[in-house]
Enzyme design. Structure first.
Site, PDB file in Angstrom:
ATOM      1  N   ARG A 192      29.183  47.387  40.090  1.00 39.95           N
ATOM      2  CA  ARG A 192      29.833  48.549  39.449  1.00 39.95           C
ATOM      3  C   ARG A 192      29.160  48.868  38.119  1.00 39.95           C
ATOM      4  O   ARG A 192      28.990  50.025  37.751  1.00 39.95           O
ATOM      5  CB  ARG A 192      31.324  48.256  39.226  1.00 39.95           C
ATOM      6  CG  ARG A 192      32.142  48.329  40.513  1.00 39.95           C
ATOM      7  CD  ARG A 192      33.515  47.694  40.323  1.00 39.95           C
ATOM      8  NE  ARG A 192      34.254  48.292  39.239  1.00 39.95           N
ATOM      9  CZ  ARG A 192      35.165  47.656  38.501  1.00 39.95           C
ATOM     10  NH1 ARG A 192      35.474  46.387  38.747  1.00 39.95           N
ATOM     11  NH2 ARG A 192      35.790  48.275  37.525  1.00 39.95           N
TER      12      ARG A 192
ATOM     13  N   SER B  22      40.387  44.267  39.876  1.00 33.97           N
ATOM     14  CA  SER B  22      39.485  43.252  39.336  1.00 33.97           C
ATOM     15  C   SER B  22      40.254  42.283  38.421  1.00 33.97           C
ATOM     16  O   SER B  22      40.181  41.056  38.567  1.00 33.97           O
ATOM     17  CB  SER B  22      38.365  43.973  38.572  1.00 33.97           C
ATOM     18  OG  SER B  22      37.702  43.114  37.703  1.00 33.97           O
TER      19      SER B  22
ATOM     20  N   LYS C  13      41.691  38.030  39.422  1.00 34.04           N
ATOM     21  CA  LYS C  13      41.379  36.800  38.678  1.00 34.04           C
ATOM     22  C   LYS C  13      42.649  36.090  38.221  1.00 34.04           C
ATOM     23  O   LYS C  13      42.724  34.856  38.224  1.00 34.04           O
ATOM     24  CB  LYS C  13      40.476  37.137  37.484  1.00 34.04           C
ATOM     25  CG  LYS C  13      39.056  37.479  37.938  1.00 34.04           C
ATOM     26  CD  LYS C  13      38.171  37.936  36.822  1.00 34.04           C
ATOM     27  CE  LYS C  13      38.478  39.337  36.396  1.00 34.04           C
ATOM     28  NZ  LYS C  13      37.381  40.175  35.986  1.00 34.04           N
TER      29      LYS C  13
HETATM   30  N1  URA Z   1      37.725  43.814  33.007  1.00 32.81           N
HETATM   31  C1  URA Z   1      37.719  43.263  34.240  1.00 32.81           C
HETATM   32  O1  URA Z   1      38.022  42.072  34.395  1.00 32.81           O
HETATM   33  N2  URA Z   1      37.424  44.023  35.287  1.00 32.81           N
HETATM   34  C2  URA Z   1      37.099  45.335  35.187  1.00 32.81           C
HETATM   35  O2  URA Z   1      36.840  45.967  36.173  1.00 32.81           O
HETATM   36  C3  URA Z   1      37.086  45.897  33.898  1.00 32.81           C
HETATM   37  C4  URA Z   1      37.414  45.111  32.818  1.00 32.81           C
END
Ligand code: URA
Length: 434
Positions: free
Chosen positions: A168, A183, A187
């Site tokens: 990206r 995203s 996590k």
């Molecule tokens: N922080 C992230 O962890 N992912 C993104 O896509 C943008 C900022």
């Protein structure tokens, strides 16, 4: 299933199925689908968007693409906090012991990261001897017996996100709300969070520069949480000026300690109360936000928050004496007061430029390989709305190396906008999304 058809479906605005999204995430992580096809799909997503359900499926597929941390041997609801990042953001260092003192089990993974200053892990290493790499057994034991442990990110968390993010980054597809939301959430979920409190920053020093985008990102993440069974709330907070006054690793540690001692800046204190009270409610330590706020304030007032900080730093091998004697933290040999050429009211302090100034002094990493100087940084002396005079310094720079000092001073001066008219103070919390 063919990647070509999936790209074509999204190009024509169709909703992708679970099978299609999982096919892409698995295939790309395994190196079976080439970058150019995934790039085309990402661009189609940017134009056509994704439904809340597609976004949730993508999140879980990315979360499951690598290790899933199992925190089930820790009692209680594991609530994680995430900030989208900003200048002077030392909130985690205040929040972790604060909510642990109030009875929440804090089992946190934190990172270093590139940026104007180091990440939470770097800041914590200002305590001589502090060990961020502790065994999983020790981590679980510390949380169960003392209520708090913070470790560096280890294992292979959400590798699909890592790969997709890198793609990206070079295909102009980072700034899409659903892609950012999935995203971040992937996590958090991979690192074992059962409930999540998000601090979505908004303003010159943040990823989201305007309020509409910040709200949309908060809403998208809260929706993902709802879809995947992780209670999630978002606070949209101001980052149009640095948070608190300190920018720099050890300087931010001092400000965080002062906040835990009850002497912190107004904005940092208010933000930790807002985030902390939501953590207490999600962890079911308190039933209402009002009760949680009272409990948090009590932890500041009765000294238990700073006692918990001492317990935590000591458990992980750090020099606890530094909490009462700041000369034991990394420092800077020189200081330099910074003056503006104007007298008036502060209208703006471009947080990103303040961050750049700290970076020029060596407080942050420009590349993954850069080393950082934990002792350097700056303290601003005013906030938006304050009166400033050309005879009084607006900031103090702390430095060890003068190679880029003049550039740092210039950058800091240019961050300020001063006007003759009275300026009102900034709102700190713009929105609460749950
Ligand atoms: N922080 C992230 O962890 N992912 C993104 O896509 C943008 C900022």
């Amino acid at each position: 299933m063919r990647m070509y058809d999936i790209i074509a479906n999204k190009k024509h605005g169709k909703v992708l199925t679970k099978e299609e999204i999982e096919f892409v995430v698995k295939g790309y992580t395994a190196g079976e689908i080439p970058d150019y096809q995934v790039s085309a799909l990402l661009m189609a997503i940017c134009f056509q968007g994704m439904t809340a359900e597609e976004t949730a499926i993508l999140t879980m597929a990315m979360a499951h693409s690598g290790d899933m941390i199992d925190l089930s041997s820790i009692e209680g609801i594991k609530v994680d906090k995430h900030s989208t990042g900003g200048v002077g953001d030392k909130t985690t260092i205040v929040l972790a012991p604060l909510v642990a003192a109030a009875g929440v089990k804090v089992a946190k993974m934190s990172g270093r990261g590139l940026g104007h200053t180091g990440g939470t892990v770097d800041k914590l290493e200002s305590f001589d001897g502090f060990k961020i790499e502790i065994s999983e057994e020790q981590f679980i034991d510390n949380v169960n017996t003392h209520g708090i442990a913070v470790v560096g990110q280890s294992g292979d968390l959400a590798p699909a996100d890592k790969k997709l993010y890198a793609l990206r980054d070079v295909t102009a597809t980072v700034d899409h709300i659903a892609l950012i939301a999935s995203s971040i959430m992937s996590k958090k979920i991979a690192s074992g969070a059962e409930a999540i409190v998000l601090d979505v920053k908004c303003g010159s020093g943040a990823f989201m520069k305007n309020l509409d985008d910040a709200r949309a990102l908060g809403r998208a993440m809260v929706d993902i949480g709802k879809h995947v069974g992780r209670n999630t709330v978002a606070v949209v907070s101001d980052m149009s000026q640095p948070l608190g006054f300190a920018v720099g690793n050890a300087l931010e540690i001092i400000e965080a300690i002062e906040t835990l001692k009850g002497n912190g800046p107004e904005d940092l204190t208010a933000l930790t109360i807002a985030l902390g009270s939501r953590i207490l409610v999600l962890a079911k330590v308190c039933d209402t936000i009002e009760a949680a706020e009272m409990q948090i304030k009590e932890m500041f007032a009765n000294g238990k928050a700073v006692e918990k900080l001492k317990e935590w730093i000591g458990l992980q091998g750090g020099n606890v004496a530094a909490i009462d004697d700041y000369s034991l933290l990394p420092g800077a040999v020189h200081t330099r007061p910074v003056y503006l050429n104007e007298t008036g009211y502060v209208k703006a302090i471009d947080a990103e430029e303040v961050g750049k100034s700290a970076l020029l002094l060596g407080a942050g990493r420009e590349t993954k390989e850069s080393s950082i100087d934990l002792g350097v940084g700056l303290i601003i002396h005013n906030k938006i709305g304050d009166k400033v005079s050309k005879d009084e310094p607006v900031a103090t720079i702390y430095y060890n190396d003068d190679r880029r000092l003049e550039e740092a001073v210039r950058t800091l001066v240019e961050a300020y906008e001063v006007t003759e008219e009275v300026v009102s103070k900034n709102t700190l919390i713009y929105d609460l999304i749950d």
